[in-house]
Write an enzyme that holds these catalytic residues in place. Structure first.
Site, PDB file in Angstrom:
ATOM      1  N   HIS A  20       0.832  -1.201   0.000  1.00  0.00           N
ATOM      2  CA  HIS A  20       0.000   0.000   0.000  1.00  0.00           C
ATOM      3  C   HIS A  20       0.875   1.263   0.000  1.00  0.00           C
ATOM      4  O   HIS A  20       0.685   2.173  -0.812  1.00  0.00           O
ATOM      5  CB  HIS A  20      -0.901  -0.033   1.239  1.00  0.00           C
ATOM      6  CG  HIS A  20      -1.785   1.150   1.383  1.00  0.00           C
ATOM      7  ND1 HIS A  20      -3.050   1.189   0.853  1.00  0.00           N
ATOM      8  CD2 HIS A  20      -1.596   2.345   2.008  1.00  0.00           C
ATOM      9  CE1 HIS A  20      -3.599   2.352   1.140  1.00  0.00           C
ATOM     10  NE2 HIS A  20      -2.738   3.074   1.844  1.00  0.00           N
ATOM     11  N   GLU A  21       1.843   1.294   0.889  1.00  0.00           N
ATOM     12  CA  GLU A  21       2.723   2.462   0.987  1.00  0.00           C
ATOM     13  C   GLU A  21       3.612   2.611  -0.257  1.00  0.00           C
ATOM     14  O   GLU A  21       3.945   3.723  -0.658  1.00  0.00           O
ATOM     15  CB  GLU A  21       3.581   2.375   2.252  1.00  0.00           C
ATOM     16  CG  GLU A  21       2.790   2.461   3.544  1.00  0.00           C
ATOM     17  CD  GLU A  21       1.997   3.750   3.683  1.00  0.00           C
ATOM     18  OE1 GLU A  21       2.442   4.800   3.190  1.00  0.00           O
ATOM     19  OE2 GLU A  21       0.909   3.706   4.293  1.00  0.00           O
ATOM     20  N   HIS A  80       1.773   4.651  -2.740  1.00  0.00           N
ATOM     21  CA  HIS A  80       1.907   6.085  -2.465  1.00  0.00           C
ATOM     22  C   HIS A  80       3.273   6.600  -2.918  1.00  0.00           C
ATOM     23  O   HIS A  80       3.388   7.675  -3.508  1.00  0.00           O
ATOM     24  CB  HIS A  80       1.753   6.366  -0.964  1.00  0.00           C
ATOM     25  CG  HIS A  80       0.388   6.120  -0.426  1.00  0.00           C
ATOM     26  ND1 HIS A  80      -0.763   6.616  -1.006  1.00  0.00           N
ATOM     27  CD2 HIS A  80      -0.029   5.423   0.677  1.00  0.00           C
ATOM     28  CE1 HIS A  80      -1.809   6.248  -0.291  1.00  0.00           C
ATOM     29  NE2 HIS A  80      -1.391   5.510   0.725  1.00  0.00           N
TER      30      HIS A  80
END
Length: 196
Positions: free
Chosen positions: A17-18, A21
């Protein structure tokens, strides 16, 4: 043991997920100060360009620290200085990466599963008693068994197991036409494990 595996898998999902980003921020020209996998004290870190990459002690998360994300910044490459659509892309990228990771996992786990195989007869063993024009032919697609519509290969075994007499009305698609095999006696061979 399962708790540890669950924590590790959660950590991997958060890292993915990170990473979403992080990639989106880099593409949009936002300064990323640190990308970390895990939380807590730093075990290992390395600077590459303007970003510090670090591995933390506890495998329960991660983060992507962007300039101006938590406080005001005069840096023209700060998160808050970016246009609204760039900020939106960066925020959505994490969820998109989790969605993409889920698709990849499903593909690898179930890509070759029998449940997704079409009920098409490709070949028969030599001297098979069911292979004939009055029976089955290579290329036949099983359309229904005793009036039950067959969509997947796994449906065939399900519907065959429902009839104890082992005499079926089987409809197949052959050359674009439906062919009905009425009162077709089909003895089901029990599954035998290798070596038995």
């Amino acid at each position: 043991m399962y708790v540890l595996i669950g924590i590790l898998l959660l950590g991997i999902l958060i890292a993915v997920h990170e990473f979403g980003h992080f990639i989106a921020a880099r593409i949009c020209g936002i300064e990323v100060m640190e990308f970390a996998i895990g939380m807590g004290p730093t075990i290992y870190s390395r600077e590459k360009g303007e970003t510090k990459f670090s591995l933390r002690l506890l495998p329960i998360g991660g983060f992507c620290a962007m300039e101006g994300e938590d406080e005001d910044s005069e840096n023209p490459r700060a998160f808050t200085a970016a246009k609204w659509w760039k900020r939106l892309i960066i925020l959505v990228a994490g969820s998109f990466m989790n969605f993409l990771a889920g698709l990849v996992i499903v593909f690898f786990l179930y890509g070759n599963a029998e449940a997704f195989v079409a009920p098409v007869l490709t070949d028969f063993f030599e001297d098979c008693p069911y292979a004939s024009e009055e029976g089955f032919m290579p290329g036949d697609r099983i359309h229904s068994i005793d009036g039950n519509r067959v969509y997947l290969y796994s449906d065939v075994d399900l519907f065959l197991s429902r009839n104890a007499e082992q005499v079926y009305d089987i409809e197949v698609m052959r050359g674009g036409k439906k062919v009905l095999l009425e009162n077709f006696e089909l003895k089901r061979v029990p599954y035998i494990e290798d070596g038995e």
